[in-house]
Design an enzyme around this catalytic site. Structure first.
Site, PDB file in Angstrom:
ATOM      1  CG  ASP A   1      -0.218  -0.078   2.563  1.00 39.00           C
ATOM      2  OD1 ASP A   1       0.948  -0.555   2.607  1.00 39.00           O
ATOM      3  OD2 ASP A   1      -0.801   0.354   3.572  1.00 39.00           O
TER       4      ASP A   1
ATOM      5  CG  HIS B   1       7.094  -0.159  10.046  1.00 36.98           C
ATOM      6  ND1 HIS B   1       7.145  -0.583  11.348  1.00 36.98           N
ATOM      7  CD2 HIS B   1       6.824   1.168  10.085  1.00 36.98           C
ATOM      8  CE1 HIS B   1       6.900   0.438  12.157  1.00 36.98           C
ATOM      9  NE2 HIS B   1       6.699   1.515  11.405  1.00 36.98           N
TER      10      HIS B   1
HETATM   11  C1  BDR Z   1       2.775  -0.661   8.695  1.00 34.15           C
HETATM   12  O1  BDR Z   1       1.714   0.289   8.548  1.00 34.15           O
HETATM   13  C2  BDR Z   1       1.911   1.084   7.421  1.00 34.15           C
HETATM   14  O2  BDR Z   1       1.610   2.397   7.676  1.00 34.15           O
HETATM   15  C3  BDR Z   1       3.355   0.894   7.019  1.00 34.15           C
HETATM   16  O3  BDR Z   1       3.511   1.022   5.615  1.00 34.15           O
HETATM   17  C4  BDR Z   1       3.664  -0.507   7.470  1.00 34.15           C
HETATM   18  O4  BDR Z   1       3.277  -1.451   6.505  1.00 34.15           O
HETATM   19  C5  BDR Z   1       3.485  -0.400  10.013  1.00 34.15           C
HETATM   20  O5  BDR Z   1       2.621  -0.565  11.078  1.00 34.15           O
HETATM   21 CA    CA Z   2       2.814  -0.805   4.203  1.00 34.06          CA
END
Ligand code: BDR
Ligand code: CA
Length: 313
Positions: A10, A240
């Site tokens: 995303d 992340h």
């Molecule tokens: C996850 O949430 C999204 O905002 C980031 O892209 C990552 O996949 C981290 O909690």
């Molecule tokens: Ca993400």
């Protein structure tokens, strides 16, 4: 060894960086990007996936997927974290390519059926596309090599609520199906991603190494970094989504544990991942009825952050 993967995403600032790794790393064979709503609406996610591939000079199939959660109402995208355009609201060049005509779920099913036992599914957004693929063709459970999910939290607590991580919270019903489907699965959650910090120095190396793509990664990072500074008091960002790929290629940097996962789908704990370690008995047996999976609990955060910068420098 090359890893054929589908990357479900995303994008999203940290997604963009992970996509860059998937596009550039010599040990990754990126078969396709599948998109979902989450950090942005799904049309923007698809646009960004196409754009990032083009900036890397690659023609990778991009298949659009979930526009909303399976059951709950959709929350507005977190524009204060990723920007309205998902890439820190920097100005973006135009996109030439078009999305694959298939849905993300169909793309996943077709690809896994074409190469049984070979393909790893890496998911770094809300997991509705994986849930839809399972519904379309449950036999993919036995055909995927492994499912690697950035999401959840075992001991760390949440980042959207005190107990829930964003990707799980955004579609807990899909997560409950995907995490308990019985396919080989590794969860890369906040327990490890919060130990990794990408600094301005790392980012300067990435910018210098990635040409036009580096400009977008560094520009969007600036916006994301402001969020980390203001809300979390960290000078740098947690990469992340790149951690899921770091686990795939450098598993020795992580410690893992096996056990049973459950996802709370409603109430105050909505989106929480609940982990029952393998072999540990509880008076209430339902926690151990789901299939065994692997979760990441520890990491050499500095080594992972360096690996990300080295890969893209
Ligand atoms: C996850 O949430 C999204 O905002 C980031 O892209 C990552 O996949 C981290 O909690
Ligand atoms: Ca993400």
């Amino acid at each position: 060894m090359s890893h054929p993967i589908i990357f479900d995403t995303d994008p999203g600032v940290d997604d963009a960086q992970a996509i860059a790794i998937a596009l550039r790393h010599p040990e990754i064979d990126l078969l396709g990007l599948t998109t979902t709503y989450g950090n942005v609406d799904v049309e923007t996610a698809t646009h960004n996936a196409l754009l990032l591939s083009e900036l890397a000079g690659r023609e990778i199939p991009v298949a659009q997927g979930a526009a909303a959660p399976l059951v709950k109402a959709r929350h507005p995208p977190p524009a204060h974290i990723h920007g309205t355009n998902g890439l820190g609201d920097i100005e973006l060049p135009p996109v030439q390519g078009k999305a694959d005509p298939r849905s993300a779920a169909q793309f996943i099913v077709d690809t896994l059926n074409a190469r049984p036992g070979e393909v790893t599914l890496v998911a770094v957004g809300p997991v509705g596309n994986l849930a839809a693929a399972l519904q379309l063709d449950p036999t993919i459970i036995g055909k995927v090599k492994r499912v690697v999910i950035m999401g959840g939290s075992i001991r760390e607590g949440g980042n959207v609520t005190p107990v829930a991580e964003a990707n799980m919270f955004n579609d807990p019903d899909a997560a409950a199906r995907v995490l308990t489907a019985g396919w080989p699965l590794t969860l890369v959650g906040l327990d490890v991603t919060h130990r990794c910090v990408l600094t301005g120095e790392h980012m300067a190396r990435i910018e210098a190494g990635q040409g036009a793509l580096g400009k977008v990664l560094a520009g969007s990072y600036g916006f994301y970094r402001d969020f980390y500074r203001e809300f979390l008091g960290i000078d740098g960002c947690c990469p992340h989504d790149s951690c899921a790929l770091a686990w795939l290629l450098r598993p020795e940097l992580f410690t893992t544990s096996r056990g049973h996962l459950t996802v709370a789908t409603a109430g105050d704990a909505e989106g929480q991942t609940i982990f029952a370690p393998e072999g540990r008995g509880f008076i209430e047996t339902r926690w151990s009825r789901t299939p065994l999976v692997e979760v990441c609990l520890g990491v050499d955060g500095e080594a992972v952050s360096d690996w990300i910068a080295d890969t893209l420098a």
